[in-house]
Design an enzyme around this catalytic site. Structure first.
Site, mmCIF file in Angstrom:
data_model
loop_
_atom_site.group_PDB
_atom_site.id
_atom_site.type_symbol
_atom_site.label_atom_id
_atom_site.label_comp_id
_atom_site.label_asym_id
_atom_site.label_seq_id
_atom_site.Cartn_x
_atom_site.Cartn_y
_atom_site.Cartn_z
ATOM 1 N N LYS A 1 0.021 4.213 -0.157
ATOM 2 C CA LYS A 1 -0.630 5.369 0.477
ATOM 3 C C LYS A 1 -0.424 6.606 -0.417
ATOM 4 C CE LYS A 1 -0.072 3.055 4.858
ATOM 5 N NZ LYS A 1 0.032 3.136 6.303
ATOM 6 N N HIS B 1 -9.493 1.330 5.119
ATOM 7 C CA HIS B 1 -8.213 1.501 5.821
ATOM 8 C C HIS B 1 -8.427 2.455 6.996
ATOM 9 C CE1 HIS B 1 -4.080 2.483 6.710
ATOM 10 N NE2 HIS B 1 -3.734 1.423 6.013
ATOM 11 N N GLU C 1 -5.277 -4.862 10.586
ATOM 12 C CA GLU C 1 -4.244 -3.846 10.762
ATOM 13 C C GLU C 1 -4.469 -3.116 12.087
ATOM 14 O OE1 GLU C 1 -2.443 -2.696 6.692
ATOM 15 O OE2 GLU C 1 -4.036 -1.302 7.160
ATOM 16 N N SER D 1 3.652 -2.242 10.194
ATOM 17 C CA SER D 1 5.106 -2.305 10.394
ATOM 18 C C SER D 1 5.727 -3.647 9.986
ATOM 19 C CB SER D 1 5.474 -1.971 11.839
ATOM 20 O OG SER D 1 5.072 -0.642 12.141
ATOM 21 N N GLY E 1 2.813 2.172 10.713
ATOM 22 C CA GLY E 1 3.785 3.264 10.541
ATOM 23 C C GLY E 1 4.533 3.610 11.816
ATOM 24 N N ASN F 1 0.873 -1.181 0.000
ATOM 25 C CA ASN F 1 0.000 0.000 0.000
ATOM 26 C C ASN F 1 0.908 1.228 0.000
ATOM 27 O OD1 ASN F 1 -1.787 2.061 0.505
ATOM 28 N ND2 ASN F 1 -2.396 1.355 2.543
ATOM 29 N N GLU G 1 -6.725 4.774 8.084
ATOM 30 C CA GLU G 1 -6.418 6.177 7.769
ATOM 31 C C GLU G 1 -7.606 6.845 7.083
ATOM 32 O OE1 GLU G 1 -2.736 5.401 5.713
ATOM 33 O OE2 GLU G 1 -1.795 4.847 7.616
HETATM 34 P P1 13P Z 1 3.149 0.270 7.543
HETATM 35 O O1 13P Z 1 3.638 -1.032 6.948
HETATM 36 O O2 13P Z 1 3.885 1.464 7.015
HETATM 37 O O3 13P Z 1 3.092 0.187 9.022
HETATM 38 O O4 13P Z 1 1.649 0.460 7.035
HETATM 39 C C1 13P Z 1 0.757 -0.593 7.147
HETATM 40 C C2 13P Z 1 -0.482 -0.234 6.427
HETATM 41 O O5 13P Z 1 -1.221 0.639 6.851
HETATM 42 C C3 13P Z 1 -0.781 -0.944 5.179
HETATM 43 O O6 13P Z 1 -2.060 -0.657 4.725
#
Ligand code: 13P
Length: 250
Positions: A11, A95, A165, A210, A171, A9, A97
């Site tokens: 983002k 997601h 997640e 992560s 992150g 992803n 976010e």
């Molecule tokens: P990270 O791997 O950067 O922690 O992000 C995970 C994520 O949100 C994948 O959708």
């Protein structure tokens, strides 16, 4: 066991110049490899060119969100059919976010997932608790509610993917431990089995948060983990490919 899915992803990262990363991934995948399945969910502006760049390789390209409606007066939004038309095979929905930044509710996530399935895309439906919810012992309540409300009535076991997640692991470099992952994935499998019966074993449940080349192998060995949804480590071809290699060795 369902086919492993290693999904990146990106983002809100990636300009056209960054397609070199995607091309490097596509070129490194053996042409006849069929397990694991490999996907990069890029910003919508890059889907068409990413799909062109990946053509002829096993790498698939996905989107990161879609609107629930097929078309209409929704300025700035993109329908599932548009993503499909641009060359996407999958789309991430729900997601954390987007739930946080855009106030997306589980009911809206279910509508997006239904729209994706109707358009011929595979939705990757994200669930996961915040740190506060974990500290208050609400993990199973939160996941149960999100699964019940975010997986649409239209879903069949082969038509969607779930990603667990934990928000506190995204992150942050703070990865969930194998027991925490096993517990959450076991619960998700049980919830899906209650709903779909034995066919729920076909649903892929990805871990995200992560995940990196150093921890991928251990995470991918946890029961009911059928792949990963990788943020930061999907932005570097070498890191993403190293996770793919760990998945291939399962
Ligand atoms: P990270 O791997 O950067 O922690 O992000 C995970 C994520 O949100 C994948 O959708």
């Amino acid at each position: 066991m369902p086919r492993t899915l290693i999904a990146g992803n990106w983002k809100m990262n990636g300009l056209r110049a960054d397609l070199s990363t995607l091309k490097e991934v596509a070129a490194a995948l053996p042409p006849d490899q069929d397990n694991p399945e490999v996907l990069l969910c890029v910003p919508a502006t890059l889907i068409a060119s990413a799909a062109d760049a990946a053509a002829g390789s096993p790498l698939r390209v996905g989107g990161q969100a879609c609107h629930a409606k097929e078309k209409g007066a929704h300025t700035g939004d993109l329908s599932a059919a548009m993503l499909k038309d641009a060359g996407a095979s999958h789309v991430i929905v729900g997601h954390s976010e987007r739930r946080a930044d855009h106030g997306e509710t589980s009911a809206f996530v279910a509508e997006q997932a239904a729209a994706a399935i109707k358009a011929g895309l595979t939705p990757i439906i994200c669930v996961g608790e915040t740190l506060a919810e974990r500290e208050q012992g609400q993990v199973s309540d939160v996941i149960s509610r999100q699964i019940a409300e975010s997986v649409p009535a239209e879903a069949q076991p082969g038509s969607f993917v779930v990603a667990y997640e934990p928000v506190w692991a995204i992150g942050t470099g703070r990865v969930a431990g194998p027991e925490q992952i096993a517990e959450a994935h076991g619960l998700i499998r049980k919830l899906l089995t209650d709903r779909f019966g034995a066919a729920a074993s076909e649903v892929r449940i990805l871990y995200g948060g992560s995940m990196n080349p150093a921890n991928a192998s251990e995470i991918l060995q946890v029961e009911n983990v059928n792949g990963g949804l990788i943020g930061g480590a999907s932005l570097k071809a070498a890191d993403f490919l190293s996770i793919y290699t760990a998945a291939s060795a399962r």
